[in-house]
Scaffold this motif. Structure first.
Motif, PDB file in Angstrom:
ATOM      1  N   UNK A   1      64.723  64.076  16.341  1.00  0.00           N
ATOM      2  CA  UNK A   1      64.359  65.488  16.295  1.00  0.00           C
ATOM      3  C   UNK A   1      65.561  66.352  15.943  1.00  0.00           C
ATOM      4  N   UNK A   2      65.343  67.331  15.084  1.00  0.00           N
ATOM      5  CA  UNK A   2      66.330  68.377  14.836  1.00  0.00           C
ATOM      6  C   UNK A   2      65.872  69.599  15.615  1.00  0.00           C
ATOM      7  N   UNK A   3      66.597  69.962  16.651  1.00  0.00           N
ATOM      8  CA  UNK A   3      66.197  71.065  17.519  1.00  0.00           C
ATOM      9  C   UNK A   3      67.225  72.184  17.398  1.00  0.00           C
ATOM     10  N   UNK A   4      66.781  73.306  16.859  1.00  0.00           N
ATOM     11  CA  UNK A   4      67.623  74.484  16.714  1.00  0.00           C
ATOM     12  C   UNK A   4      67.074  75.595  17.601  1.00  0.00           C
ATOM     13  N   UNK A   5      67.862  76.659  17.815  1.00  0.00           N
ATOM     14  CA  UNK A   5      67.397  77.739  18.704  1.00  0.00           C
ATOM     15  C   UNK A   5      66.039  78.332  18.303  1.00  0.00           C
ATOM     16  N   UNK A   6      65.771  78.393  16.983  1.00  0.00           N
ATOM     17  CA  UNK A   6      64.537  79.044  16.539  1.00  0.00           C
ATOM     18  C   UNK A   6      63.516  78.100  15.916  1.00  0.00           C
ATOM     19  N   UNK A   7      63.916  76.880  15.584  1.00  0.00           N
ATOM     20  CA  UNK A   7      62.979  75.981  14.910  1.00  0.00           C
ATOM     21  C   UNK A   7      63.226  74.519  15.270  1.00  0.00           C
ATOM     22  N   UNK A   8      62.220  73.711  14.958  1.00  0.00           N
ATOM     23  CA  UNK A   8      62.248  72.276  15.286  1.00  0.00           C
ATOM     24  C   UNK A   8      61.678  71.511  14.103  1.00  0.00           C
ATOM     25  N   UNK A   9      62.220  70.325  13.860  1.00  0.00           N
ATOM     26  CA  UNK A   9      61.709  69.492  12.770  1.00  0.00           C
ATOM     27  C   UNK A   9      62.037  68.031  13.039  1.00  0.00           C
ATOM     28  N   UNK A  10      61.181  67.142  12.522  1.00  0.00           N
ATOM     29  CA  UNK A  10      61.512  65.722  12.500  1.00  0.00           C
ATOM     30  C   UNK A  10      62.601  65.512  11.462  1.00  0.00           C
ATOM     31  N   UNK A  11      63.645  64.807  11.830  1.00  0.00           N
ATOM     32  CA  UNK A  11      64.742  64.531  10.901  1.00  0.00           C
ATOM     33  C   UNK A  11      64.220  63.684   9.748  1.00  0.00           C
TER      34      UNK A  11
END
Length: 305
Positions: free
Chosen positions: A88-98
């Motif tokens: 998982x790529x987890x950022x303060x405002x968004x999320x995505x599968x790497x």
């Protein structure tokens, strides 16, 4: 990361070979992970995810639930294998599968096989194409996330089921043109398990039974077709179906390659319908791109605050 495998057909299943990933049993957790996997090609705004999965709760509460679910998801992945956390790529405002995570996903394999032969008619498949479809339909153990009834999941379930039936149609046609009657009959039975009133499948099964040398089975298939059409739709068989029945009864069905190709062409969707389906697919893609752009703008606006 190549040892991470996720299955979404039927019941949700996640493994880091050969062990099951523990801690993902909660339905909402599985829905969050599955949504990210199905729409893995783009980032997702936290607010969008929170509203999608916990829309009945106030905004602040839904965001809290999302944070908790993400923590549980990352913890379960990390406990299974430290490297899995980076799936998982987890950022303060968004999320995505790497996109570079290298996980194995049954839906991704399934869609890839479908795309490889899209536009290729069954009799025109080569051995590699037929093998790819065989492996794809074997992945389809059951409908997508069969215990989930959220709107987004129902849409994806229907989309993937239509792809599955189209693959089986191609394989039936391929088997008929290559004299693999028994395999073709099995594919036809799988189609009717989902749509028992699919008339052109009944016709193809009649042909396969007859070509296999079982005229009685072909006649009985017609009777099942008549019953299904009446019970499901309240209609009688098309003339093409009754003509085929008459040929089987008279033991005069033409089993030549030309006749098979003619039947395959007749069973194919009209050109106008194919075009409309292409337009629908294009509109879906455009809608996804618009949503992606909206999320990008939202992220940019938050970054300026």
């Amino acid at each position: 990361m190549s040892s991470v495998s996720i299955r979404l057909f039927g019941k949700f299943s996640a493994q880091i070979a050969p062990e099951k990933i523990e801690g993902l049993e909660a339905p909402r957790l599985q829905e969050l992970f599955s949504y990210l996997l199905l729409y893995r090609e783009r980032p997702h705004a936290r607010e969008t995810l929170a509203a999608l999965l916990w829309g009945d709760s106030p905004t602040a509460t839904s965001k809290k639930y999302l944070r908790q679910a993400l923590w549980q998801l990352q913890s379960a992945l990390t406990d299974a294998a430290p490297s899995a956390r980076h799936l998982l790529i987890v950022e303060p405002d968004w999320i995505q599968i790497d996109p570079d995570a290298g996980l194995w996903l049954d839906v991704a394999e399934f869609e890839q096989s479908f795309n490889l032969v899209q536009g290729v008619r069954g009799p025109e498949l080569d051995v590699a194409g037929a093998r790819s479809l065989e492996e794809a339909v074997a992945l389809y153990k059951a409908d997508l996330l069969e215990a989930c009834y959220e709107d987004w999941c129902i849409y994806e379930r229907e989309r993937l089921q239509n792809m599955f039936l189209a693959m089986l149609d191609k394989l039936m046609s391929y088997c008929e043109s290559h004299d693999q009657y028994e395999n073709g009959l099995q594919y036809g039975a799988r189609i009717l398990a989902y749509d028992r009133a699919r008339e052109h499948t009944h016709r193809r099964l009649m042909r396969l039974h007859y070509l296999e040398g079982n005229r009685t089975a072909a006649l009985r298939q017609y009777e099942r077709c008549v019953a299904a059409l009446q019970e499901e739709l309240g209609v009688k068989p098309a003339k093409r179906t009754t003509d085929l029945y008459d040929q089987v009864r008279a033991d005069s069905l033409d089993g030549s390659l030309a006749a098979r190709q003619a039947e395959a062409s007749a069973s194919s969707p009209p050109e106008a319908l194919v075009r409309l389906r292409q337009i629908r697919s294009l509109l879906v893609d455009i809608q996804r791109e618009i949503q992606k752009d909206i999320q990008a703008v939202e992220l940019a606006i938050r970054g300026r605050r």
